[in-house]
Scaffold this motif. Sequence first.
Motif, PDB file in Angstrom:
ATOM      1  N   ASP A  83       0.797  -1.229   0.000  1.00 43.88           N
ATOM      2  CA  ASP A  83       0.000   0.000   0.000  1.00 43.88           C
ATOM      3  C   ASP A  83       0.825   1.272   0.000  1.00 43.88           C
ATOM      4  N   ALA A  84       2.118   1.129  -0.256  1.00 37.99           N
ATOM      5  CA  ALA A  84       2.958   2.301  -0.478  1.00 37.99           C
ATOM      6  C   ALA A  84       2.846   2.720  -1.945  1.00 37.99           C
ATOM      7  N   PRO A  85       3.130   3.973  -2.276  1.00 39.86           N
ATOM      8  CA  PRO A  85       3.164   4.357  -3.691  1.00 39.86           C
ATOM      9  C   PRO A  85       4.096   3.450  -4.477  1.00 39.86           C
ATOM     10  N   ILE A  98      -0.877   5.644  -7.232  1.00 39.46           N
ATOM     11  CA  ILE A  98      -0.951   4.229  -7.613  1.00 39.46           C
ATOM     12  C   ILE A  98      -0.068   3.410  -6.670  1.00 39.46           C
ATOM     13  N   THR A  99      -0.649   2.372  -6.089  1.00 41.90           N
ATOM     14  CA  THR A  99       0.099   1.485  -5.196  1.00 41.90           C
ATOM     15  C   THR A  99       0.379   0.144  -5.877  1.00 41.90           C
ATOM     16  N   LEU A 100       1.235  -0.625  -5.246  1.00 33.71           N
ATOM     17  CA  LEU A 100       1.496  -1.980  -5.728  1.00 33.71           C
ATOM     18  C   LEU A 100       0.214  -2.805  -5.710  1.00 33.71           C
ATOM     19  N   ARG A 101      -0.604  -2.636  -4.699  1.00 31.49           N
ATOM     20  CA  ARG A 101      -1.878  -3.357  -4.633  1.00 31.49           C
ATOM     21  C   ARG A 101      -2.752  -3.028  -5.837  1.00 31.49           C
ATOM     22  N   HIS A 102      -2.823  -1.744  -6.202  1.00 34.11           N
ATOM     23  CA  HIS A 102      -3.618  -1.364  -7.378  1.00 34.11           C
ATOM     24  C   HIS A 102      -3.121  -2.095  -8.622  1.00 34.11           C
ATOM     25  N   LEU A 103      -1.809  -2.141  -8.811  1.00 34.05           N
ATOM     26  CA  LEU A 103      -1.256  -2.797  -9.990  1.00 34.05           C
ATOM     27  C   LEU A 103      -1.569  -4.290  -9.987  1.00 34.05           C
ATOM     28  N   LEU A 104      -1.401  -4.934  -8.848  1.00 30.61           N
ATOM     29  CA  LEU A 104      -1.672  -6.370  -8.763  1.00 30.61           C
ATOM     30  C   LEU A 104      -3.139  -6.689  -9.005  1.00 30.61           C
ATOM     31  N   HIS A 105      -4.027  -5.770  -8.634  1.00 28.86           N
ATOM     32  CA  HIS A 105      -5.467  -5.965  -8.824  1.00 28.86           C
ATOM     33  C   HIS A 105      -5.968  -5.445 -10.173  1.00 28.86           C
ATOM     34  N   MET A 106      -5.085  -4.992 -11.047  1.00 29.98           N
ATOM     35  CA  MET A 106      -5.487  -4.410 -12.333  1.00 29.98           C
ATOM     36  C   MET A 106      -6.432  -3.228 -12.119  1.00 29.98           C
ATOM     37  N   ALA A 107      -6.095  -2.389 -11.161  1.00 27.80           N
ATOM     38  CA  ALA A 107      -6.944  -1.236 -10.836  1.00 27.80           C
ATOM     39  C   ALA A 107      -6.100   0.024 -10.703  1.00 27.80           C
ATOM     40  N   SER A 108      -5.072   0.146 -11.527  1.00 28.43           N
ATOM     41  CA  SER A 108      -4.183   1.309 -11.436  1.00 28.43           C
ATOM     42  C   SER A 108      -4.861   2.594 -11.885  1.00 28.43           C
ATOM     43  N   GLY A 109      -5.852   2.483 -12.761  1.00 26.54           N
ATOM     44  CA  GLY A 109      -6.460   3.657 -13.372  1.00 26.54           C
ATOM     45  C   GLY A 109      -5.732   4.143 -14.601  1.00 26.54           C
ATOM     46  N   ASN A 160      -9.391   7.265 -11.349  1.00 28.19           N
ATOM     47  CA  ASN A 160      -8.633   7.361 -10.110  1.00 28.19           C
ATOM     48  C   ASN A 160      -8.099   5.986  -9.715  1.00 28.19           C
ATOM     49  N   PRO A 161      -6.866   5.909  -9.217  1.00 26.05           N
ATOM     50  CA  PRO A 161      -6.325   4.611  -8.792  1.00 26.05           C
ATOM     51  C   PRO A 161      -7.246   3.914  -7.795  1.00 26.05           C
ATOM     52  N   GLY A 162      -7.511   2.642  -8.083  1.00 24.72           N
ATOM     53  CA  GLY A 162      -8.361   1.848  -7.214  1.00 24.72           C
ATOM     54  C   GLY A 162      -9.835   1.878  -7.536  1.00 24.72           C
ATOM     55  N   GLU A 163     -10.253   2.699  -8.499  1.00 23.91           N
ATOM     56  CA  GLU A 163     -11.686   2.845  -8.784  1.00 23.91           C
ATOM     57  C   GLU A 163     -12.190   1.948  -9.909  1.00 23.91           C
ATOM     58  N   LYS A 164     -11.303   1.459 -10.764  1.00 27.55           N
ATOM     59  CA  LYS A 164     -11.750   0.754 -11.965  1.00 27.55           C
ATOM     60  C   LYS A 164     -10.860  -0.456 -12.234  1.00 27.55           C
ATOM     61  N   PHE A 165     -11.473  -1.610 -12.504  1.00 23.32           N
ATOM     62  CA  PHE A 165     -10.738  -2.784 -12.968  1.00 23.32           C
ATOM     63  C   PHE A 165     -10.548  -2.682 -14.470  1.00 23.32           C
ATOM     64  N   GLU A 166      -9.316  -2.835 -14.927  1.00 25.32           N
ATOM     65  CA  GLU A 166      -9.065  -2.937 -16.364  1.00 25.32           C
ATOM     66  C   GLU A 166      -7.896  -3.887 -16.582  1.00 25.32           C
ATOM     67  N   LEU A 201      -5.307 -15.054  -3.908  1.00 26.75           N
ATOM     68  CA  LEU A 201      -6.546 -15.802  -4.129  1.00 26.75           C
ATOM     69  C   LEU A 201      -7.757 -15.153  -3.467  1.00 26.75           C
ATOM     70  N   THR A 202      -7.613 -13.914  -3.033  1.00 31.06           N
ATOM     71  CA  THR A 202      -8.733 -13.172  -2.449  1.00 31.06           C
ATOM     72  C   THR A 202      -9.325 -12.243  -3.500  1.00 31.06           C
ATOM     73  N   PRO A 203     -10.656 -12.240  -3.676  1.00 27.35           N
ATOM     74  CA  PRO A 203     -11.257 -11.346  -4.674  1.00 27.35           C
ATOM     75  C   PRO A 203     -10.865  -9.895  -4.453  1.00 27.35           C
ATOM     76  N   SER A 204     -10.545  -9.214  -5.533  1.00 27.41           N
ATOM     77  CA  SER A 204     -10.167  -7.806  -5.447  1.00 27.41           C
ATOM     78  C   SER A 204     -11.415  -6.937  -5.345  1.00 27.41           C
ATOM     79  N   PRO A 205     -11.281  -5.719  -4.836  1.00 27.66           N
ATOM     80  CA  PRO A 205     -12.461  -4.878  -4.598  1.00 27.66           C
ATOM     81  C   PRO A 205     -13.260  -4.551  -5.854  1.00 27.66           C
ATOM     82  N   ARG A 206     -12.615  -4.439  -7.004  1.00 23.24           N
ATOM     83  CA  ARG A 206     -13.310  -4.003  -8.219  1.00 23.24           C
ATOM     84  C   ARG A 206     -13.671  -5.128  -9.174  1.00 23.24           C
ATOM     85  N   ASN A 207     -13.286  -6.358  -8.824  1.00 25.00           N
ATOM     86  CA  ASN A 207     -13.665  -7.508  -9.655  1.00 25.00           C
ATOM     87  C   ASN A 207     -13.625  -8.756  -8.794  1.00 25.00           C
ATOM     88  N   GLY A 208     -14.807  -9.295  -8.499  1.00 28.37           N
ATOM     89  CA  GLY A 208     -14.906 -10.443  -7.608  1.00 28.37           C
ATOM     90  C   GLY A 208     -14.314 -11.719  -8.151  1.00 28.37           C
TER      91      GLY A 208
END
Length: 358
Positions: free
Chosen positions: A102-104, A120-131, A170-176, A274-281
């Motif tokens: 969760d660091a930049p 943008i955090t590492l978590r966002h990138l791993l979840h395909m939610a960088s924006g 915005n980072p974390g708002e959209k799965f792509e 293996l845990t569902p990400s916030p923007r795509n279950g």
Amino acid sequence: MALLASAAAPVLDLDDGGATIAADEAPTVSRADIAPIVEGLFSDEGVGETRAVLVLHGGELIAERYAPGYSADMRFISWSMAKTVTAMLVGFLVDDGVLELDAPAPIPEWRGEDDPRRAITLRHLLHMASGLDHTEVNDPIWDSDTNRMLFTSGTDDMAAYAVSRPLEANPGEKFEYSSATTVILSRIIADALTDSSDPGERAAAYRRFAEQRLLGPARTPSVYFEFDASGTQIGGSLIHATARDWARLGEVMRTGQGPDGRQIISPEWREFMLTPSPRNGEYGGQTWLNREGGVYDTPVLFPGRAPASLFSFNGHLGQYVMVSPEQGLTVVRLGNTPDRQLREAIVLRLARIFETAG
């Protein structure tokens, strides 16, 4: 070459070690039941070109078949199955305290005081939610970030191309879903391993790290990484391995362990992936999940037909390593089937293998 393994089939050095489920506790899987499903993946109308299928139960090889011209000694391309492998490597650096979820994200190009990509955090990138404004598939096909990066203007330094894109959300708002995002993760890995800008040094450091932490302990000697001209591993698309080594990597994710029972993937990192990400279950950490709540009209896997704990490394044209920890099953299918045909031709046929285990 075709083999439906007998009761005395080898275990491919894939001992379960009891981390997730012992073979004698797993649901029974009948070789007779899966034989026609495996056969159909090669011979049924509309399946395209299936090149290899392996089925492991509790680490034991119970079915293995190759199309003419392919064999157990040949490497097969990953396409996007590589993304899950890249996430495994990121996990070692997180576990080591070198990277923080969760660091930049450590991307110098985003450090400008007024640059919104700083968020943008590492978590966002791993979840395909960088924006980031990344387009995986477009019409015409060459007009996509993926194809520009892999095949045209961005090939020499793919990560530079990927990080140069502006935000579209915005980072974390959209799965792509984005192969460019995973190339950024590959550059982050290399940057964490070496200060060198020499492409050969960067590629060698990446390979050494992967060998020490994953490939050696997993006993997957055939795994071959492709790098771009800057020394960045093409972590979203281009890893090659034999079908058996793809199965071994699936087994590492099933149990968290190598064939000798040694822990490879930490329980915490495996849980994250293996845990569902916030923007795509139906998407975790660079890994597809057999869950409801996906962003697409049609599920990518088959929720309701197999345990929700099932997950998959997925690749273009029908590359799959599907793993069901509850059932002790790992299924590999490699081949060339047009993406528009995959669900009916391949995915739902693979679901039948898991249904045989109840």
